[in-house]
Design an enzyme around this catalytic site. Structure first.
Site, mmCIF file in Angstrom:
data_model
loop_
_atom_site.group_PDB
_atom_site.id
_atom_site.type_symbol
_atom_site.label_atom_id
_atom_site.label_comp_id
_atom_site.label_asym_id
_atom_site.label_seq_id
_atom_site.Cartn_x
_atom_site.Cartn_y
_atom_site.Cartn_z
ATOM 1 N N LEU A 520 50.993 30.165 11.678
ATOM 2 C CA LEU A 520 50.808 31.482 12.316
ATOM 3 C C LEU A 520 49.922 31.512 13.485
ATOM 4 O O LEU A 520 50.012 32.385 14.522
ATOM 5 C CB LEU A 520 50.544 32.493 11.321
ATOM 6 C CG LEU A 520 51.698 32.921 10.172
ATOM 7 C CD1 LEU A 520 51.110 33.544 8.968
ATOM 8 C CD2 LEU A 520 52.915 33.276 10.883
ATOM 9 N N GLY A 521 48.753 30.785 13.341
ATOM 10 C CA GLY A 521 47.673 31.047 14.313
ATOM 11 C C GLY A 521 46.355 29.861 13.915
ATOM 12 O O GLY A 521 46.575 29.343 12.752
ATOM 13 N N ALA A 524 38.590 30.325 13.901
ATOM 14 C CA ALA A 524 37.320 29.340 13.793
ATOM 15 C C ALA A 524 37.580 28.788 12.516
ATOM 16 O O ALA A 524 36.580 27.528 12.487
ATOM 17 C CB ALA A 524 36.178 30.422 14.047
ATOM 18 N N GLY A 526 39.991 27.647 10.629
ATOM 19 C CA GLY A 526 41.157 26.519 10.357
ATOM 20 C C GLY A 526 42.560 27.277 10.607
ATOM 21 O O GLY A 526 42.467 28.153 11.212
ATOM 22 N N ILE A 527 43.607 26.555 10.225
ATOM 23 C CA ILE A 527 44.974 27.017 10.582
ATOM 24 C C ILE A 527 45.607 28.086 9.706
ATOM 25 O O ILE A 527 45.381 27.667 8.314
ATOM 26 C CB ILE A 527 45.953 25.897 10.882
ATOM 27 C CG1 ILE A 527 44.959 24.829 11.884
ATOM 28 C CG2 ILE A 527 47.175 26.209 11.167
ATOM 29 C CD1 ILE A 527 45.860 23.439 11.944
ATOM 30 N N ASP A 638 32.499 38.360 14.702
ATOM 31 C CA ASP A 638 33.365 37.701 15.603
ATOM 32 C C ASP A 638 34.511 38.676 15.936
ATOM 33 O O ASP A 638 35.751 38.351 15.471
ATOM 34 C CB ASP A 638 33.771 36.251 15.178
ATOM 35 C CG ASP A 638 34.543 35.663 16.254
ATOM 36 O OD1 ASP A 638 34.373 36.033 17.554
ATOM 37 O OD2 ASP A 638 35.111 34.504 15.970
#
Ligand SMILES: *[C@@H]1O[C@H](CO)[C@@H](O)[C@H](O)[C@H]1NC(C)=O
Ligand SMILES: *[C@@H]1O[C@H](CO)[C@@H](O)[C@H](O)[C@H]1NC(C)=O
Ligand SMILES: *[C@@H]1O[C@H](CO)[C@@H](O)[C@H](O)[C@H]1NC(C)=O
Ligand SMILES: *[C@@H]1O[C@H](CO)[C@@H](O)[C@H](O)[C@H]1NC(C)=O
Length: 803
Positions: A520-521, A524, A526-527, A638
């Site tokens: 999905l994306g 910072a 992980g996936i 963030d």
């Protein structure tokens, strides 16, 4: 016709005479011939052209050459002999066949680099034989004065003999021809052995990793005499009683159709190769090799194994070893994968008494890996947990091996590391927790580096605005990388109650994501993968696989999970569950069907004004909740449009919070790394002033201006010119009273000029350089909702350079 033919002959002679004189065409090299180390030099060829003697250019070092013999008719460069010098020779060096002393290699200045050192007899000629042997013949023809076969390097060829007392020595590495540490020796007692040497004494270690067992202590005539590589490819130890102990398998590819060679590879494996003489297509094939498992056979306790200290050996193809540093360790020399590894952290007994060891260290479990020579204590019987605890509480212990109810504590450096699936063991590697720095103890060191960075940053504030912002961007990046290891210094611990949160097994999540199929994306940490939970609801989830925090202790991870799972707000992405199993750390979130805010606001056509204002207010409420309403204050650090997700109803939901930085109430600041993303990072990250919730307010201000204008905070496209930096452009428009430029043709926004002005002013309040001038998120919410009036903000950038 006759004329043209003689022309042809002349041309032929002109072309070929200087290159191949007649002596070389039949393998003969007359005295006073020479060959030079240049890119276009012609080597001395054997009559069939199979072998060449001359210079090969070194692969990596420019203008450096190696004097050697190689297969001329094979595509793949394969060297069978090289002059045993410690270094390559420079371009322009010359090899010369001297009538008295044989071969002499001089550098371009005429200094001797190497020679065959013939003492007796006059040289008649040299000869590059089709066997691959270069011989220097004497005029009395009683036999060669010198031959390359008699001075082997790492390779034996058919017709070559290894006499008692002689040896092959491996190269240092694939591309470095200096001597390595592996030897094949034909011993005086008759055994053929493989051994390693100690450096720098150059003494053999006495434990061989291969032994032909051709020594008969009771009857010397039954012992080995020499190693013979017969013309047909059979290799054997010939005994003094003329019996043979054959080393090759029974069936051998024919030597008339194949080249054969036996090479002591640079990683210590002796291998018999063959290669078709006709075709290059299948390259070199392996006929046999020794030892069968070098990772295990090199087993002495006086040096390291096939791989360097702290390294781990695994058997690759053709019985050749592959070395890999264990997790948490890296190569001392990054170019030498077979060399030593060093821990990426410090293990120190100076820390004893300064805190509990579990604050400093955690463990990684590795299966079937052992360093059998590095024990200092055996605990038996033991349980896995006892074993780990014993190592944790022993400041000497670097790793504990647990196997069959016994526990071996081991110290650095670890030697003879190997993977052996027969062991059925577990290695508990002690790893310093991420972010826990080595001595000196947290604080002192970090403050100093903060100060240096801060002074640097403050000097930037004096220069031009655009340059400043660009430099700060570069800075953020640098900061982030330098400090990314130092996340979360000694985090507060709290009791874990995962009552809200489900614990999943790794297997369940592998199944839910269909083996992590749909990404999905990437964030910072992980996936993120899409998953479907089994069971009644079959609900869709987003599963975040954390790679950055994999080394973290269970407790820290669980602390964070606990904090996140206790947050409940409609503008936050909800955590459904987690997985904390072995090396696997995953978080399971609700799935957000409408993607990120970034793709929403920066797309064409832009979303409506009311959609955008609702989203902005939602984010503000979510942040206010994180800052002021949870039991543990959470600073996001963030905030950016990529970290805001939209649910089915386009309600803004903040994601990625609580993962990196947790603050207890009353704590105004932690020493921590710069987090965040270029363009959204508050200036106090570069100063010694405290990092507080106000960093999120700053980032929110930037985000708010983006939402208003549907423009990115930094536009790389040159067409934006002086408007490339959003905050400056907004400020200019605001000061010039041209707010309508910001929303362009957005009728809805233009119709509600009051709200537009409010939003812009709130945005400018949030990006004030002085954090104390920025409003709290609670105040921001009230201003955006209109329940509190907004005054005209000051210019954000007149903050003085005091540090
Ligand atoms: C090269 O080999 C010769 C003869 O085997 C030996 O005398 C000499 O020391 C060797 N040189 C090096 C640099 O190893
Ligand atoms: C070349 O090698 C063959 C086979 O070992 C040998 O019979 C022959 O004498 C060699 N020639 C010279 C000139 O040494
Ligand atoms: C080969 O290795 C030796 C010893 O490690 C080193 O001194 C030398 O510079 C290396 N040579 C090349 C060409 O890399
Ligand atoms: C040694 O072995 C050989 C046979 O390989 C035998 O002929 C000889 O008599 C033996 N010598 C002794 C002293 O046993």
């Amino acid at each position: 016709m006759a004329i043209s033919f003689s022309y042809f002959l002349i041309i032929l002679l002109i072309f070929f005479f200087p290159l191949h004189n007649l002596a070389q065409n039949n393998g003969r090299v007359s005295t006073s011939s020479s060959v030079s180390a240049t890119y276009e030099s012609t080597p001395w060829l054997s009559p069939s052209g199979d072998f060449a003697f001359g210079f090969q250019k070194a692969e990596e070092n420019k203008d450096q050459f190696l004097l050697c013999i190689w297969y001329e008719n094979i595509e793949e460069k394969t060297i069978v002999w090289h002059a045993n010098m410690s270094d390559l020779v420079p371009q322009g060096s010359i090899l010369y066949l001297d009538p008295q002393r044989g071969l002499i290699l001089n550098d371009p200045q005429g200094n001797a680099l190497w020679r065959t050192d013939i003492v007796f007899g006059n040289v008649d000629y040299g000869f590059m034989n089709d066997t691959g042997n270069f011989v220097v013949m004497g005029s009395d023809s009683s036999g060669p004065l010198w031959e390359s076969f008699g001075n082997p390097t790492d390779t034996l060829l058919p017709n070559q003999i290894l006499e008692r007392g002689s040896f092959l020595v491996s190269q240092k590495s694939e591309a470095n021809f200096t001597q390595g540490r592996f030897y094949l020796r034909m011993l005086d007692n008759g055994n053929l052995v493989l051994v390693t040497q100690s450096v720098p004494s150059n003494m053999d270690y006495d434990d061989e990793y291969y032994n032909s067992q051709t020594f008969d202590s009771t009857n010397a005539t039954n012992s080995g005499d020499k190693l013979v590589f017969e013309e047909n490819g059979v290799m054997s130890v010939l005994k003094r009683n003329n019996q043979r102990q054959i080393l090759t398998p029974r069936s051998i590819p024919s030597a008339s159709q194949n080249y054969h060679r036996v090479t002591l590879n640079f990683e210590g494996v002796l291998t018999h190769y063959y290669h078709s003489r006709i075709s290059d297509s299948s390259g070199w094939n392996v006929l046999w090799s020794q030892p069968n498992n070098i990772c295990i056979e090199i087993d002495g306790d006086k040096g390291t194994g096939a791989c360097g200290y702290n390294n781990v050996c695994n058997l690759g193809t053709n019985n050749r070893p592959v070395c890999n540093c264990p997790q948490g360790y890296s190569l001392v020399d990054p170019n030498d994968a077979y060399g030593d590894c060093k821990p990426d952290f410090s293990i120190s007994c100076d820390e004893v008494g300064r805190g509990s060891p579990e604050d400093f260290y955690s463990f990684i479990t590795i299966r079937d890996t052992d360093w059998p020579k590095s024990d200092f204590q055996l605990i038996s019987p033991s349980t896995e947990q006892d074993c780990q605890n014993a190592c944790l509480n022993d400041c000497f212990c670097a790793v504990a091996i647990y196997r069959s109810n016994s526990c071996w504590k081991k110290k650095l450096p670890l030697s003879n590391g190997r993977i052996d699936t027969n062991l059925n063991s577990k290695a508990f590697m002690k790893i310093r927790k991420d972010g826990v720095p080595g001595l000196p103890i947290p604080g002192s060191h970090q403050k100093n580096s903060w100060r240096i960075w801060a002074i640097f940053a403050s000097s930037l504030l004096g220069s031009s605005v655009l340059v400043n912002v660009l430099l700060i961007g570069v800075f953020c990046w640098g900061f982030f990388h330098i400090y990314k290891k130092k996340v979360n210094v000694l985090r507060p611990t709290s009791h874990v109650t995962d009552s809200f949160c489900h614990s999943f097994t790794y297997k369940e999540l592998v199944e839910a994501t269909d083996e992590f199929k749909e990404e999905l994306g990437r964030g910072a940490y992980g996936i993120v993968y899409k998953g479907v939970m089994s069971g009644g609801s079959r609900s869709v989830v987003a599963i975040k696989k954390l790679d950055r925090v994999a080394h973290e202790a269970e407790k820290d991870f669980m602390t964070e999970v606990n904090v996140i799972s206790q947050t409940h707000h409609k503008n936050l992405v909800r955590l459904i569950g987690y997985c904390n199993e072995g090396p696997h750390r995953l978080l399971v979130y609700e799935y957000m069907s409408n993607g990120t805010l970034a793709s929403f606001i920066f797309s064409d056509p832009r979303p409506t004004w009311s959609q955008r204002t609702n989203i902005a207010m939602g984010i503000a409420r979510g942040l206010a909740y994180l800052h002021e309403e949870c039991s543990t204050q959470i600073i996001h650090c963030d905030i950016k449009p990529q970290n805001i997700l939209l649910d089915d109803y386009h309600v803004a939901r903040i994601s990625d919070f609580g993962l990196s930085k947790l603050l207890k109430i009353n704590q105004s600041r932690t020493d921590t790394n710069i987090r965040g993303t270029r363009g959204y990072v508050a200036p106090e990250w570069f100063r010694t002033s405290p990092v507080t919730v106000k960093v999120d307010v700053y980032s929110f201000g930037v985000l708010l201006l983006e939402i208003i204008t549907c423009r990115k905070c930094l536009e790389n496209d040159e067409s934006y010119g002086t408007e490339a930096i959003l905050t400056y452009w907004v400020l200019d428009c605001f000061q010039e009273g041209k707010l309508e430029t910001l929303v362009q043709s957005d009728i809805e926004g233009l119709n509600d000029k009051k709200q537009l002005e409010t939003f812009v002013m709130v945005g400018i309040w949030c990006i004030q350089e002085d954090p104390s001038t920025r409003p709290t998120m609670r105040k921001v919410c009230q201003m955006l909702e209109g329940s509190v009036g907004v005054t005209t903000p000051p210019c954000p950038y007149n903050f003085s350079n005091t540090i």
